[in-house]
Write a protein that holds these residues in place. Structure first.
Motif, mmCIF file in Angstrom:
data_model
loop_
_atom_site.group_PDB
_atom_site.id
_atom_site.type_symbol
_atom_site.label_atom_id
_atom_site.label_comp_id
_atom_site.label_asym_id
_atom_site.label_seq_id
_atom_site.Cartn_x
_atom_site.Cartn_y
_atom_site.Cartn_z
ATOM 1 N N ILE A 170 0.843 -1.202 0.000
ATOM 2 C CA ILE A 170 0.000 0.000 0.000
ATOM 3 C C ILE A 170 0.881 1.255 0.000
ATOM 4 C CG2 ILE A 170 -1.891 1.206 1.202
ATOM 5 C CD1 ILE A 170 -2.661 -1.660 0.394
ATOM 6 N N ASN A 171 0.552 2.200 -0.845
ATOM 7 C CA ASN A 171 1.323 3.455 -0.894
ATOM 8 C C ASN A 171 1.044 4.323 0.331
ATOM 9 O OD1 ASN A 171 3.028 5.452 -2.036
ATOM 10 N ND2 ASN A 171 1.226 6.575 -2.759
ATOM 11 N N ASP A 172 2.032 5.121 0.714
ATOM 12 C CA ASP A 172 1.830 6.167 1.724
ATOM 13 C C ASP A 172 2.745 7.330 1.345
ATOM 14 O OD1 ASP A 172 4.424 6.267 3.395
ATOM 15 O OD2 ASP A 172 3.962 4.131 3.387
ATOM 16 N N THR A 190 6.988 6.904 3.742
ATOM 17 C CA THR A 190 8.076 5.922 3.669
ATOM 18 C C THR A 190 8.959 6.213 2.455
ATOM 19 O OG1 THR A 190 6.538 4.314 4.596
ATOM 20 C CG2 THR A 190 8.621 3.458 3.720
ATOM 21 N N MET A 239 7.521 -1.076 -6.290
ATOM 22 C CA MET A 239 7.450 0.127 -5.453
ATOM 23 C C MET A 239 6.835 1.291 -6.245
ATOM 24 S SD MET A 239 8.950 3.268 -5.010
ATOM 25 C CE MET A 239 10.516 3.144 -5.880
ATOM 26 N N HIS A 299 3.381 3.346 -5.747
ATOM 27 C CA HIS A 299 3.505 4.810 -5.588
ATOM 28 C C HIS A 299 2.548 5.540 -6.533
ATOM 29 C CE1 HIS A 299 5.438 8.695 -4.963
ATOM 30 N NE2 HIS A 299 5.555 8.804 -6.280
ATOM 31 N N LEU A 329 4.632 2.343 6.433
ATOM 32 C CA LEU A 329 4.520 1.369 5.340
ATOM 33 C C LEU A 329 3.642 0.177 5.733
ATOM 34 C CD1 LEU A 329 5.601 0.560 2.503
ATOM 35 C CD2 LEU A 329 7.464 -0.621 3.690
#
Ligand code: NFA
Length: 101
Positions: free
Chosen positions: A27-29, A32, A56, A60, A93
């Motif tokens: 899952i994107n955040d 991180t 990644m 993103h 993350l």
């Protein structure tokens, strides 16, 4: 005849079902660092730099990305280990799991 040997009238057919596979989802955040995400993917999911970078950057851009599929136990263990590794560094993350259709 009372002593005739007969074959059994029923047969047993054993059905072996393939265990359902579970997806590990990244899952994107906003917090991180990209480098850290790529490092975790390489360490926990045995990816190459290239594979890890692609997963990644997909998460993103799109918000989430399937990392890999495993049996339920393995998927849950890997998702937890990867998420915990980020927590020890103070990053939000998150890796989740869900069963495949
Ligand atoms: N969005 C994060 C950043 O720009 C990187 C990231 C990618 C985080 C994938 C989590 C998952 N630093």
């Amino acid at each position: 005849m009372s002593n005739t040997v007969t074959k059994p009238k029923t047969r047993t057919k054993t059905k072996v079902e393939r265990p359902k596979l579970h997806k590990v989802i990244l899952i994107n955040d906003d917090y991180t660092p990209r480098e850290f995400v790529t490092m975790i993917l390489k360490a926990e999911f045995r990816m190459t730099e290239d594979q890890a970078y692609k997963v990644m950057i997909t998460a993103h851009k799109l918000g989430a990305c399937v990392v890999a599929v495993f049996t339920k136990d393995v998927a849950e263990t890997k998702a937890t280990r990867a998420t915990d590794a980020a927590r020890t560094k103070g990053y939000p993350l998150l890796f989740t799991t869900e069963p495949e259709e």
